[in-house]
Design a protein around this motif. Structure first.
Motif, PDB file in Angstrom:
ATOM      1  N   THR A  20       0.847  -1.186   0.000  1.00  0.00           N
ATOM      2  CA  THR A  20       0.000   0.000   0.000  1.00  0.00           C
ATOM      3  C   THR A  20       0.888   1.243   0.000  1.00  0.00           C
ATOM      4  N   LEU A  21       0.281   2.387  -0.236  1.00  0.00           N
ATOM      5  CA  LEU A  21       1.018   3.638  -0.178  1.00  0.00           C
ATOM      6  C   LEU A  21       1.565   3.865   1.235  1.00  0.00           C
ATOM      7  N   ASP A  22       0.824   3.464   2.239  1.00  0.00           N
ATOM      8  CA  ASP A  22       1.317   3.594   3.622  1.00  0.00           C
ATOM      9  C   ASP A  22       2.548   2.716   3.858  1.00  0.00           C
ATOM     10  N   ASP A  23       2.565   1.525   3.263  1.00  0.00           N
ATOM     11  CA  ASP A  23       3.751   0.669   3.362  1.00  0.00           C
ATOM     12  C   ASP A  23       4.956   1.362   2.740  1.00  0.00           C
ATOM     13  N   ASP A  33       3.537  12.822   4.002  1.00  0.00           N
ATOM     14  CA  ASP A  33       2.181  12.622   4.487  1.00  0.00           C
ATOM     15  C   ASP A  33       1.215  13.205   3.459  1.00  0.00           C
ATOM     16  N   ASP A  62      -1.565  13.211   0.284  1.00  0.00           N
ATOM     17  CA  ASP A  62      -1.722  12.588  -1.028  1.00  0.00           C
ATOM     18  C   ASP A  62      -0.466  12.805  -1.864  1.00  0.00           C
ATOM     19  N   THR A 103      13.384  11.460   9.731  1.00  0.00           N
ATOM     20  CA  THR A 103      11.942  11.615   9.553  1.00  0.00           C
ATOM     21  C   THR A 103      11.549  13.013   9.110  1.00  0.00           C
ATOM     22  N   ARG A 122      10.558   6.449   4.807  1.00  0.00           N
ATOM     23  CA  ARG A 122      11.046   7.054   6.059  1.00  0.00           C
ATOM     24  C   ARG A 122      12.230   6.268   6.617  1.00  0.00           C
ATOM     25  N   ARG A 150       5.379   4.585   2.320  1.00  0.00           N
ATOM     26  CA  ARG A 150       5.763   5.721   3.177  1.00  0.00           C
ATOM     27  C   ARG A 150       6.694   5.262   4.301  1.00  0.00           C
ATOM     28  N   ARG A 151       6.342   4.150   4.935  1.00  0.00           N
ATOM     29  CA  ARG A 151       7.162   3.617   6.019  1.00  0.00           C
ATOM     30  C   ARG A 151       8.562   3.273   5.522  1.00  0.00           C
TER      31      ARG A 151
END
Length: 87
Positions: A7-10, A28, A30, A22, A16, A12-13
């Protein structure tokens, strides 16, 4: 065993973690269609991200595909296409 979808959240992690700072880029919101260059990630950072993706998802990303990464959406789509092919 079911193949995990990225996912996009994956991503992002992973971004980072690869940056090590960070505060390096604001990823963060869209960001799916914002270029990595505009997010503050250079080609070396993308290579690190690629390495982490390969380790975490057990997939091999071709070098020419890596250099073609322009946006987070591109990375997620490529990884998920490869994972779907491996299922």
């Amino acid at each position: 065993m079911a193949v995990q979808e990225m996912t996009l959240d994956d991503l992002r992690r992973i971004l980072r973690d690869a940056a090590g700072d960070t505060e390096a880029a604001d990823i963060d919101g869209d960001v799916a269609d914002i270029t990595f260059e505009n997010l503050g990630y250079d080609s070396i950072a993308i290579l690190e991200v690629t390495s982490r993706i390969q380790q975490e998802y057990g997939t091999r990303l071709a070098d020419d595909a890596v250099t073609g990464f322009a946006r987070p959406r591109d990375v997620v789509a490529l990884v998920n296409a490869q994972l779907a092919g491996a299922a």
